[in-house]
Design an enzyme around this catalytic site. Structure first.
Site, PDB file in Angstrom:
ATOM      1  CG  ASP A 172      41.769  -6.732  37.369  1.00  0.00           C
ATOM      2  OD1 ASP A 172      42.078  -7.136  38.079  1.00  0.00           O
ATOM      3  OD2 ASP A 172      40.502  -6.186  37.429  1.00  0.00           O
ATOM      4  CD  GLU A 173      44.288  -7.097  42.196  1.00  0.00           C
ATOM      5  OE1 GLU A 173      44.891  -6.562  43.236  1.00  0.00           O
ATOM      6  OE2 GLU A 173      43.172  -7.542  41.982  1.00  0.00           O
ATOM      7  CG  ASP A 199      42.623  -2.397  40.957  1.00  0.00           C
ATOM      8  OD1 ASP A 199      42.048  -2.644  42.193  1.00  0.00           O
ATOM      9  OD2 ASP A 199      42.055  -2.443  39.876  1.00  0.00           O
TER      10      ASP A 199
END
Length: 395
Positions: free
Chosen positions: A108-109, A12
């Site tokens: 974003d992860e 993350d």
DNA sequence: TCTGGGGTCCTAGGACCC
DNA sequence: TCTGGGGTCCTAGGACCC
């Protein structure tokens, strides 16, 4: 038993939009700033707050004006979606060096299956290397969760931010997961957690207690309940399916207007502009869609969606346009509008469509073509001006 | 707290078919 | 003819996530 246990990493990126802003504008480093609020000035909200801003109590989804009231010197950085996409791509390409079994959770992860790699190296050592590498090569801080299922890995990465590495073994569930407040569970949001707290379910551990089952079923469906308990106990999916998220299932575009509007022509014009950029993306990514719809939100914050499903997939501009036009005419009642949007649902790759068509029998295909013809006829009967365009283009 | 934008998944009712 | 049940599709809305 043990040999089947998988090792899943959830990675993350911490305060991703803010991290990207610092990469582009290094003077922002260690400053209190937020990303967000550019296009609709007075109506903007905080998308991501830097850690310095968070210390002051500024958080995402907060109104920009409220954030400024807390800290008048707050720096406001506009959203730059292209920049995030660029670093998102670099991030996932970096992860591919470690494992090919990878899935994008969001911009974003991501989840990666490290079962094979962990046979020769310690998982924590691998995680440290990934974390350091992302920091050195791209100045992107991240937190990593290590567990045997996707859900547990996700919960683990949340436990230490920023720059944490957290291992969550099945034997840790009772000591590490059970004490957490129920609202920290992935999947329980701001509507459900107050209901759970009201009936005495304060922690994740409370949720799993058998004697609470009856009460919880008054708040959510049995399917949801069973699936959450399985997640918590480590019985949910440990299978990463890279194909699953490769193709979008819907694409959409919406905007909050700077001022409320009540002129039909002006509102429709904005909807058409939103449609055009969505359609551009559809064509560019070689996609087709079967459902098109519009979204209207009025000054009272009442939102309606109205959609139309065709009898076959298409990327034809005029077919969508005529549908949007008639959906708007049928559903707009003259109220003051604060937000408009358009969406395309049932999206798939155009090339997969051809394979599908070969599977149709002649009769099925004819039946489908007959019904889309009828749909258009109905639209055109109501709005004669669009008649010829609609039918001609869709043959 | 006067509330952005882009997605995913689930549910529930109604239509329609067999 | 006044009435079942299963399956699938469409529509609308809602919850949630980042």
């Amino acid at each position: 038993m043990k040999k089947n246990v998988k090792i899943i990493f959830h990675i993350d990126l911490n305060a991703f939009f803010a991290s990207c802003a610092v990469i582009k504008e290094p003077y922002l480093k260690d400053k209190a700033f937020v990303v967000g609020g550019s296009s609709t000035f007075k109506r903007g909200v905080v998308s991501t707050a830097s850690y310095e801003a968070r210390k002051m109590g500024i958080h995402s989804a907060m109104n920009i004006n409220d954030a400024l009231r807390i800290h008048p010197k707050l720096i406001i950085v506009p959203v730059q979606f292209g920049l995030y996409q660029k670093y998102s791509r670099l991030f996932f390409n970096f992860l591919k060096r470690y494992s090919s079994i990878i899935v994008e959770g969001s911009i974003d992860e991501g989840y990666i299956d490290m079962t094979e790699q962990a046979k020769t190296r310690h998982p924590i050592e691998l995680a440290k290397e990934i974390q350091d590498g992302l920091m050195k090569e791209y100045q992107l801080p991240c937190s990593i969760g290590i567990a045997s299922t996707l859900f547990l890995a996700k919960m683990a990465s949340d436990m230490q931010k920023p720059l944490g590495i957290t291992v969550l073994r099945k034997s840790d569930i009772v000591s590490k997961l059970f004490p957490l407040p129920i609202k920290e569970m992935y999947g329980i949001g701001k509507k459900t957690y107050p209901k759970l707290e009201l009936i005495g379910i304060k922690t994740i551990g409370d949720f799993t207690k058998l004697e609470n089952k009856e009460k919880i079923l008054s708040v959510m469906s049995e399917n949801a309940y069973i699936s959450y308990v399985d997640h918590i106990m480590g019985r949910s999916s440990d299978h990463i399916d890279p194909k699953r998220y490769a193709i979008p299932k819907s694409i959409s575009n919406e905007t909050t207007l700077n001022y409320n509007m009540d002129e039909a022509d002006a509102i429709l014009k904005i909807i058409v502009e939103l449609f055009e950029s969505t359609h551009e993306r559809l064509v560019k990514e070689e996609l087709v869609a079967k459902t098109v719809g519009i979204k209207l939100r009025d000054s009272e914050f009442i939102t309606i969606n109205r959609s139309l499903t065709f009898n076959q997939y298409t990327d034809d501009y005029q077919t969508f346009y005529d549908a949007i036009d008639s959906l708007f005419e049928e559903n707009y009642q003259g109220q003051a509008i604060r937000l408009v949007g358009i969406f395309l649902n049932q999206v798939m790759l155009k090339k997969d469509l051809k394979i599908d068509y070969n599977l149709f029998t002649y009769q099925e295909l004819t039946k489908r073509e007959m019904s889309i013809y009828k749909t258009l006829e109905n639209i055109n009967k109501k709005y004669p001006e669009s008649t010829t365009k609609g039918i001609k283009k869709t043959s």
